[in-house]
Design a protein around this motif. Structure first.
Motif, PDB file in Angstrom:
ATOM      1  N   PRO A   1       0.006   5.720  -0.987  1.00 13.87           N
ATOM      2  CA  PRO A   1      -1.043   6.637  -1.476  1.00 13.87           C
ATOM      3  C   PRO A   1      -1.029   6.855  -2.980  1.00 13.87           C
ATOM      4  O   PRO A   1      -2.032   7.327  -3.539  1.00 13.87           O
ATOM      5  N   ALA A   2       0.054   6.494  -3.653  1.00 14.18           N
ATOM      6  CA  ALA A   2       0.123   6.686  -5.107  1.00 14.18           C
ATOM      7  C   ALA A   2      -0.604   5.594  -5.881  1.00 14.18           C
ATOM      8  O   ALA A   2      -0.798   5.723  -7.088  1.00 14.18           O
ATOM      9  N   ILE A   3      -1.014   4.510  -5.214  1.00 19.69           N
ATOM     10  CA  ILE A   3      -1.719   3.422  -5.918  1.00 19.69           C
ATOM     11  C   ILE A   3      -3.191   3.788  -6.009  1.00 19.69           C
ATOM     12  O   ILE A   3      -3.967   3.586  -5.074  1.00 19.69           O
ATOM     13  N   ASN A   4      -3.583   4.312  -7.137  1.00 15.54           N
ATOM     14  CA  ASN A   4      -4.953   4.828  -7.290  1.00 15.54           C
ATOM     15  C   ASN A   4      -6.012   3.733  -7.231  1.00 15.54           C
ATOM     16  O   ASN A   4      -7.081   3.920  -6.642  1.00 15.54           O
ATOM     17  N   PHE A   5      -5.737   2.585  -7.870  1.00 13.23           N
ATOM     18  CA  PHE A   5      -6.797   1.579  -7.975  1.00 13.23           C
ATOM     19  C   PHE A   5      -7.173   0.966  -6.634  1.00 13.23           C
ATOM     20  O   PHE A   5      -8.243   0.390  -6.490  1.00 13.23           O
TER      21      PHE A   5
ATOM     22  N   ASN B   1       0.187  -0.629 -14.700  1.00 17.17           N
ATOM     23  CA  ASN B   1      -0.962  -1.170 -13.979  1.00 17.17           C
ATOM     24  C   ASN B   1      -0.562  -2.204 -12.926  1.00 17.17           C
ATOM     25  O   ASN B   1      -1.397  -2.976 -12.453  1.00 17.17           O
TER      26      ASN B   1
ATOM     27  N   TRP C   1       0.833  -1.198   0.000  1.00 18.20           N
ATOM     28  CA  TRP C   1       0.000   0.000   0.000  1.00 18.20           C
ATOM     29  C   TRP C   1       0.867   1.247   0.000  1.00 18.20           C
ATOM     30  O   TRP C   1       1.895   1.324   0.691  1.00 18.20           O
TER      31      TRP C   1
ATOM     32  N   ASP D   1     -11.110   2.176   0.109  1.00 20.87           N
ATOM     33  CA  ASP D   1     -11.226   3.211   1.133  1.00 20.87           C
ATOM     34  C   ASP D   1     -12.695   3.471   1.418  1.00 20.87           C
ATOM     35  O   ASP D   1     -13.237   4.536   1.137  1.00 20.87           O
TER      36      ASP D   1
ATOM     37  N   HIS E   1       5.761   8.153  -8.588  1.00 20.79           N
ATOM     38  CA  HIS E   1       5.380   9.181  -7.619  1.00 20.79           C
ATOM     39  C   HIS E   1       6.598   9.660  -6.844  1.00 20.79           C
ATOM     40  O   HIS E   1       6.795  10.868  -6.634  1.00 20.79           O
TER      41      HIS E   1
ATOM     42  N   PRO F   1       3.429   2.795 -10.089  1.00 22.23           N
ATOM     43  CA  PRO F   1       2.900   4.111  -9.677  1.00 22.23           C
ATOM     44  C   PRO F   1       3.636   4.673  -8.467  1.00 22.23           C
ATOM     45  O   PRO F   1       3.817   5.886  -8.350  1.00 22.23           O
TER      46      PRO F   1
ATOM     47  N   ARG G   1      -7.791   2.616  -4.011  1.00 19.12           N
ATOM     48  CA  ARG G   1      -8.686   3.532  -3.292  1.00 19.12           C
ATOM     49  C   ARG G   1     -10.123   3.039  -3.278  1.00 19.12           C
ATOM     50  O   ARG G   1     -10.947   3.531  -2.493  1.00 19.12           O
TER      51      ARG G   1
END
Length: 306
Positions: free
Chosen positions: A153-157, A208, A151, A162, A217, A213, A159
């Protein structure tokens, strides 16, 4: 033909009396008699000699009784075996993990802990070919009970988890470290940040994946712009590590995968600490999944983490 008709016939063959057989099968006598008649119509032969006292079976009824007993016994045994399989499946916890975490963390931390509390895990090894989003979708679509992942915070998928519907435990920490094969002097063959006129060959990850990511970042926030030229992309850190060891370029690999390799001297750090990237190792679950075994494991892990 219905299975209960066979059971009715066996009960009648045993009691030789319609009323007692009906009581044994918990139905009224008219209903029981009608089902026996339907059975005879289905077989197109008389199975019961109703002119004798007590009732007796016709020759065809004797033959049919043997088959009826065999069929119902096989059905009962099959049902018991199916129930055993169901109970076994319900007791297992369906677990997915990235290949890297399976090799570097699950085997050394999760698996021994599960064994210590007598918990059986069903690990999905097919997930080794998945994209990052596939892991999240597996949890969302209830194809697994637990998901182990990195984990940042730059891993968008990620989220998508959350949400109050999902819960997680931080069960470990990891660091992505840049490394390179060594030269004849034991120094890294490639070292950050590199030069514009001669970019460093970069062994990276697909966009991906979980890790690319994060690396992108981090690099965007460095004072010195790294001079990298992508030579190869991968999904798995094992593949990145293998290419680095062969001297093809530098790349970022989870520290747990490199501890032994670094000690041998064939691979070295390719950058100072500012190029290191801290990560969390998280275990996710859906709060809607209230499996007793899952709750037991989750609470045991939570207790261990505190």
């Amino acid at each position: 033909m219905e299975i209960r008709w066979l059971e009715d016939f066996i009960a009648l063959a045993k009691t030789r009396h319609f009323s007692r057989a009906a009581d044994e099968q918990n139905v009224t006598q008219p209903t029981f008699s009608r089902r026996i008649k339907l059975l005879e119509e289905e077989m197109r032969v008389t199975l019961i000699d109703r002119n004798t006292l007590p009732l007796s079976l016709t020759p065809a009824g004797e033959v049919f009784l043997q088959s009826a007993e065999l069929i119902t016994r096989q059905l009962r045994d099959t049902k018991e075996r199916c129930q055993e399989i169901r109970k076994q499946e319900e007791s297992q916890i369906r677990f997915i993990s990235t290949q890297t975490l399976f090799l570097s963390f699950y085997k050394e931390a999760i698996e021994p802990f599960c064994e210590s509390i007598g918990m059986e895990m069903d690990v999905n090894m097919k997930s080794s070919s998945w994209l990052g989003i596939d892991f999240v979708n597996a949890l969302v679509n209830q194809q697994c009970d637990l998901m182990l992942c990195y984990w940042h915070p730059a891993i968008n998928f990620i989220r998508a988890l959350d949400d109050d519907q999902y819960d997680y435990l931080v069960i470990g920490e990891e660091t992505l470290i840049p490394c390179s094969a060594t030269d004849e002097n034991g120094e890294p063959k490639y070292a950050l940040p590199g030069m514009k006129r001669k970019p460093l060959p970069y062994i990276g990850y697909y966009e991906n994946s979980f890790l690319q990511p994060i690396i992108s970042h981090h690099l965007q926030r460095q004072r010195e712009v790294p001079q990298l030229q992508t030579l190869n992309e991968n999904y798995h850190s094992i593949s990145v590590k293998a290419m680095i060891k062969e001297g093809y370029g530098l790349g970022w690999v989870p520290k747990r995968l490199l501890l032994d390799t670094l000690s041998y001297g064939k691979v070295a750090l390719a950058g100072e600490e500012n190029w290191h990237i801290p990560l969390e190792i998280r275990l996710y679950r859906s709060r809607l999944n209230q499996s007793p075994n899952l709750n037991q494991l989750w609470n045991s892990l939570k207790e261990k983490m505190t």
